[in-house]
Motif scaffolding. Structure first.
Motif, PDB file in Angstrom:
ATOM      1  N   ILE A   8       0.840  -1.208   0.000  1.00 53.31           N
ATOM      2  CA  ILE A   8       0.000   0.000   0.000  1.00 53.31           C
ATOM      3  C   ILE A   8       0.874   1.257   0.000  1.00 53.31           C
ATOM      4  CG2 ILE A   8      -1.954  -1.140   1.121  1.00 53.31           C
ATOM      5  CD1 ILE A   8      -1.137   0.130   3.771  1.00 53.31           C
ATOM      6  N   ASP A   9       0.262   2.403  -0.287  1.00 59.76           N
ATOM      7  CA  ASP A   9       0.986   3.675  -0.290  1.00 59.76           C
ATOM      8  C   ASP A   9       1.663   3.873   1.065  1.00 59.76           C
ATOM      9  OD1 ASP A   9      -0.134   4.026  -2.755  1.00 59.76           O
ATOM     10  OD2 ASP A   9      -1.465   5.670  -2.182  1.00 59.76           O
ATOM     11  N   GLY A  10       2.890   4.261   1.035  1.00 59.34           N
ATOM     12  CA  GLY A  10       3.617   4.537   2.273  1.00 59.34           C
ATOM     13  C   GLY A  10       4.267   3.311   2.896  1.00 59.34           C
ATOM     14  N   SER A  11       4.165   2.149   2.227  1.00 54.43           N
ATOM     15  CA  SER A  11       4.719   0.927   2.822  1.00 54.43           C
ATOM     16  C   SER A  11       6.230   0.810   2.639  1.00 54.43           C
ATOM     17  CB  SER A  11       4.005  -0.305   2.245  1.00 54.43           C
ATOM     18  OG  SER A  11       4.136  -0.341   0.839  1.00 54.43           O
ATOM     19  N   GLY A  12       6.798   1.639   1.761  1.00 49.35           N
ATOM     20  CA  GLY A  12       8.260   1.658   1.618  1.00 49.35           C
ATOM     21  C   GLY A  12       8.807   1.131   0.295  1.00 49.35           C
ATOM     22  N   LYS A  13       7.970   1.037  -0.716  1.00 52.49           N
ATOM     23  CA  LYS A  13       8.422   0.488  -2.000  1.00 52.49           C
ATOM     24  C   LYS A  13       9.556   1.314  -2.623  1.00 52.49           C
ATOM     25  CE  LYS A  13       4.298   0.882  -3.620  1.00 52.49           C
ATOM     26  NZ  LYS A  13       3.719   1.436  -2.386  1.00 52.49           N
ATOM     27  N   SER A  14       9.374   2.640  -2.658  1.00 52.12           N
ATOM     28  CA  SER A  14      10.403   3.491  -3.274  1.00 52.12           C
ATOM     29  C   SER A  14      11.694   3.418  -2.465  1.00 52.12           C
ATOM     30  CB  SER A  14       9.935   4.950  -3.342  1.00 52.12           C
ATOM     31  OG  SER A  14       8.748   5.038  -4.076  1.00 52.12           O
ATOM     32  N   THR A  15      11.540   3.489  -1.151  1.00 49.11           N
ATOM     33  CA  THR A  15      12.707   3.417  -0.258  1.00 49.11           C
ATOM     34  C   THR A  15      13.486   2.126  -0.516  1.00 49.11           C
ATOM     35  OG1 THR A  15      11.417   4.577   1.433  1.00 49.11           O
ATOM     36  CG2 THR A  15      13.396   3.401   2.189  1.00 49.11           C
ATOM     37  N   HIS A  16      12.765   1.012  -0.569  1.00 54.63           N
ATOM     38  CA  HIS A  16      13.458  -0.276  -0.612  1.00 54.63           C
ATOM     39  C   HIS A  16      13.899  -0.704  -2.002  1.00 54.63           C
ATOM     40  CE1 HIS A  16      13.564  -1.042   3.599  1.00 54.63           C
ATOM     41  NE2 HIS A  16      12.335  -0.546   3.680  1.00 54.63           N
ATOM     42  N   THR A 133       0.565   7.722   8.479  1.00 48.83           N
ATOM     43  CA  THR A 133       1.498   8.669   9.121  1.00 48.83           C
ATOM     44  C   THR A 133       2.731   8.868   8.243  1.00 48.83           C
ATOM     45  OG1 THR A 133       2.693   7.001  10.385  1.00 48.83           O
ATOM     46  CG2 THR A 133       0.766   7.980  11.465  1.00 48.83           C
ATOM     47  N   ARG A 134       3.033   7.864   7.406  1.00 52.16           N
ATOM     48  CA  ARG A 134       4.206   7.988   6.536  1.00 52.16           C
ATOM     49  C   ARG A 134       3.895   8.740   5.240  1.00 52.16           C
ATOM     50  NH1 ARG A 134       6.927   1.988   6.627  1.00 52.16           N
ATOM     51  NH2 ARG A 134       7.135   1.755   8.879  1.00 52.16           N
ATOM     52  N   CYS A 135       2.602   8.746   4.840  1.00 52.54           N
ATOM     53  CA  CYS A 135       2.219   9.441   3.596  1.00 52.54           C
ATOM     54  C   CYS A 135       1.810  10.857   3.943  1.00 52.54           C
ATOM     55  CB  CYS A 135       0.987   8.817   2.953  1.00 52.54           C
ATOM     56  SG  CYS A 135       1.173   7.187   2.386  1.00 52.54           S
ATOM     57  N   ASP A 169       6.577  -2.833   9.171  1.00 55.87           N
ATOM     58  CA  ASP A 169       6.399  -2.011  10.372  1.00 55.87           C
ATOM     59  C   ASP A 169       7.645  -2.059  11.262  1.00 55.87           C
ATOM     60  OD1 ASP A 169       5.176  -0.335  12.127  1.00 55.87           O
ATOM     61  OD2 ASP A 169       3.837  -1.826  12.992  1.00 55.87           O
ATOM     62  N   ASN A 170       8.780  -2.393  10.682  1.00 60.39           N
ATOM     63  CA  ASN A 170      10.049  -2.374  11.404  1.00 60.39           C
ATOM     64  C   ASN A 170      10.868  -1.206  10.889  1.00 60.39           C
ATOM     65  OD1 ASN A 170       9.849  -4.720  13.085  1.00 60.39           O
ATOM     66  ND2 ASN A 170      10.041  -5.977  11.237  1.00 60.39           N
ATOM     67  N   GLY A 171      12.003  -0.972  11.511  1.00 58.68           N
ATOM     68  CA  GLY A 171      12.888   0.098  11.036  1.00 58.68           C
ATOM     69  C   GLY A 171      13.365  -0.204   9.610  1.00 58.68           C
ATOM     70  N   ILE A 172      13.780   0.831   8.908  1.00 60.75           N
ATOM     71  CA  ILE A 172      14.178   0.673   7.509  1.00 60.75           C
ATOM     72  C   ILE A 172      15.285  -0.373   7.342  1.00 60.75           C
ATOM     73  CG2 ILE A 172      15.325   1.881   5.582  1.00 60.75           C
ATOM     74  CD1 ILE A 172      13.633   4.318   6.186  1.00 60.75           C
ATOM     75  N   ASN A 173      16.275  -0.372   8.226  1.00 64.04           N
ATOM     76  CA  ASN A 173      17.393  -1.313   8.069  1.00 64.04           C
ATOM     77  C   ASN A 173      16.968  -2.761   8.295  1.00 64.04           C
ATOM     78  OD1 ASN A 173      19.209   0.656   7.327  1.00 64.04           O
ATOM     79  ND2 ASN A 173      19.742   1.115   9.459  1.00 64.04           N
TER      80      ASN A 173
HETATM   81  N1  ATP Z   1      10.510   1.041   7.713  1.00 62.42           N
HETATM   82  C1  ATP Z   1      10.264   2.346   7.754  1.00 62.42           C
HETATM   83  N2  ATP Z   1      10.185   3.006   8.928  1.00 62.42           N
HETATM   84  C2  ATP Z   1       9.920   4.325   8.967  1.00 62.42           C
HETATM   85  N3  ATP Z   1       9.725   5.105   7.900  1.00 62.42           N
HETATM   86  C3  ATP Z   1       9.797   4.503   6.703  1.00 62.42           C
HETATM   87  C4  ATP Z   1      10.057   3.103   6.562  1.00 62.42           C
HETATM   88  N4  ATP Z   1      10.053   2.799   5.244  1.00 62.42           N
HETATM   89  C5  ATP Z   1       9.803   3.941   4.596  1.00 62.42           C
HETATM   90  N5  ATP Z   1       9.652   4.978   5.454  1.00 62.42           N
HETATM   91  C6  ATP Z   1       9.338   6.369   5.137  1.00 62.42           C
HETATM   92  O1  ATP Z   1       7.957   6.383   4.808  1.00 62.42           O
HETATM   93  C7  ATP Z   1       7.715   7.264   3.725  1.00 62.42           C
HETATM   94  C8  ATP Z   1       7.039   6.487   2.600  1.00 62.42           C
HETATM   95  O2  ATP Z   1       7.968   5.536   2.072  1.00 62.42           O
HETATM   96  P1  ATP Z   1       8.021   5.258   0.502  1.00 62.42           P
HETATM   97  O3  ATP Z   1       7.896   6.534  -0.251  1.00 62.42           O
HETATM   98  O4  ATP Z   1       9.232   4.421   0.256  1.00 62.42           O
HETATM   99  O5  ATP Z   1       6.692   4.399   0.346  1.00 62.42           O
HETATM  100  P2  ATP Z   1       6.009   3.919  -1.010  1.00 62.42           P
HETATM  101  O6  ATP Z   1       5.537   2.525  -0.746  1.00 62.42           O
HETATM  102  O7  ATP Z   1       6.936   4.123  -2.148  1.00 62.42           O
HETATM  103  O8  ATP Z   1       4.762   4.902  -1.089  1.00 62.42           O
HETATM  104  P3  ATP Z   1       3.938   5.326  -2.412  1.00 62.42           P
HETATM  105  O9  ATP Z   1       3.158   4.096  -2.822  1.00 62.42           O
HETATM  106  O10 ATP Z   1       3.044   6.415  -1.926  1.00 62.42           O
HETATM  107  O11 ATP Z   1       4.935   5.759  -3.451  1.00 62.42           O
HETATM  108  C9  ATP Z   1       9.064   7.857   3.335  1.00 62.42           C
HETATM  109  O12 ATP Z   1       9.179   9.111   3.950  1.00 62.42           O
HETATM  110  C10 ATP Z   1      10.066   6.877   3.901  1.00 62.42           C
HETATM  111  O13 ATP Z   1      11.291   7.486   4.233  1.00 62.42           O
END
Ligand code: ATP
Ligand code: MG
Length: 191
Positions: A8-16, A133-135, A169-173
């Motif tokens: 889902i949006d904000g789950s961290g796809k772009s980050t990871h 909260t992340r979006c 729902d864990n830290g990024i690392n």
């Molecule tokens: N494990 C994590 N813990 C805390 N914050 C995180 C974590 N993973 C990602 N974030 C933060 O949450 C926000 C959303 O992450 P990200 O953009 O990677 O999600 P996304 O799945 O790509 O969302 P979208 O579908 O909206 O593009 C960013 O600010 C990112 O730094």
């Protein structure tokens, strides 16, 4: 190999996807990082249409679904090219996003018949409240309801299609480590 991150949006796809690329490159593996909708003409049109606040009616959604399938069909050639060059394809979303977000699985499956399924799909699973909260910019009850419905659909599809579920729902690392543990053996690597 074609790897996809869903969630889902904000789950961290772009980050990871970015972290996977960095990790693999450091290990000497060439990567082709992509995202959907893509930056093709069709992908840009999709992004523009998604900005439309009235983008909710059924016919509009149908049109979008067709455009997503077209954008993906263009992408398939690029994926095949990258793989023939020995690159690992790492994608932020794929065909499965259409299965989850658009209604009518049979029809969606049919228009996406040119889209290859990834070899490995990881679902970044996150509760909707944390995702919100992340979006930035989404805080309504409607948004929460939509995220909840989407998460449920993802979990159902994960079971059916054999996704690897990663607790986002864990830290990024920690999330990155969990992803590495799934991908490393598939790529014949040690961690
Ligand atoms: N494990 C994590 N813990 C805390 N914050 C995180 C974590 N993973 C990602 N974030 C933060 O949450 C926000 C959303 O992450 P990200 O953009 O990677 O999600 P996304 O799945 O790509 O969302 P979208 O579908 O909206 O593009 C960013 O600010 C990112 O730094
Ligand atoms: Mg993103």
């Amino acid at each position: 190999m074609y790897v996809c991150l869903e969630g889902i949006d904000g789950s961290g796809k772009s980050t990871h996807t970015a972290m996977i690329e960095k990790w693999l490159k450091k290990c000497g593996i060439q990567v082709f990082r992509i995202f959907e909708p893509t930056d093709s003409k069709v992908g840009r049109l999709i992004r523009e249409m998604l900005q439309d606040p009235g983008a909710t009616d059924e016919n509009f959604q149908r049109t979008l679904a067709l455009l997503f399938a077209a954008d993906r069909t263009i992408l398939m050639e690029k994926i095949a090219q990258a793989e023939s060059e020995g690159r690992v394809v790492v994608s932020d979303r794929c065909f499965y996003s259409s299965m989850v977000y658009q209604d009518g699985p049979e029809w969606i499956g049919e228009i996406n018949k040119f889209a290859r399924k990834p070899d490995v799909t990881l679902l970044l699973d996150l509760d909707p409240e944390t995702a919100m909260t992340r979006c930035k910019g989404s805080d309504s009850f409607e948004d929460l309801k939509f995220l909840s419905r989407t998460r449920t659909r993802y979990l159902e599809l994960a079971e059916k299609e054999g996704f690897f579920i990663v607790n986002a729902d864990n830290g990024i690392n920690k999330v990155h480590d969990d992803i590495k543990h799934v991908l490393a053996p598939k790529l014949g690597m040690c961690i």
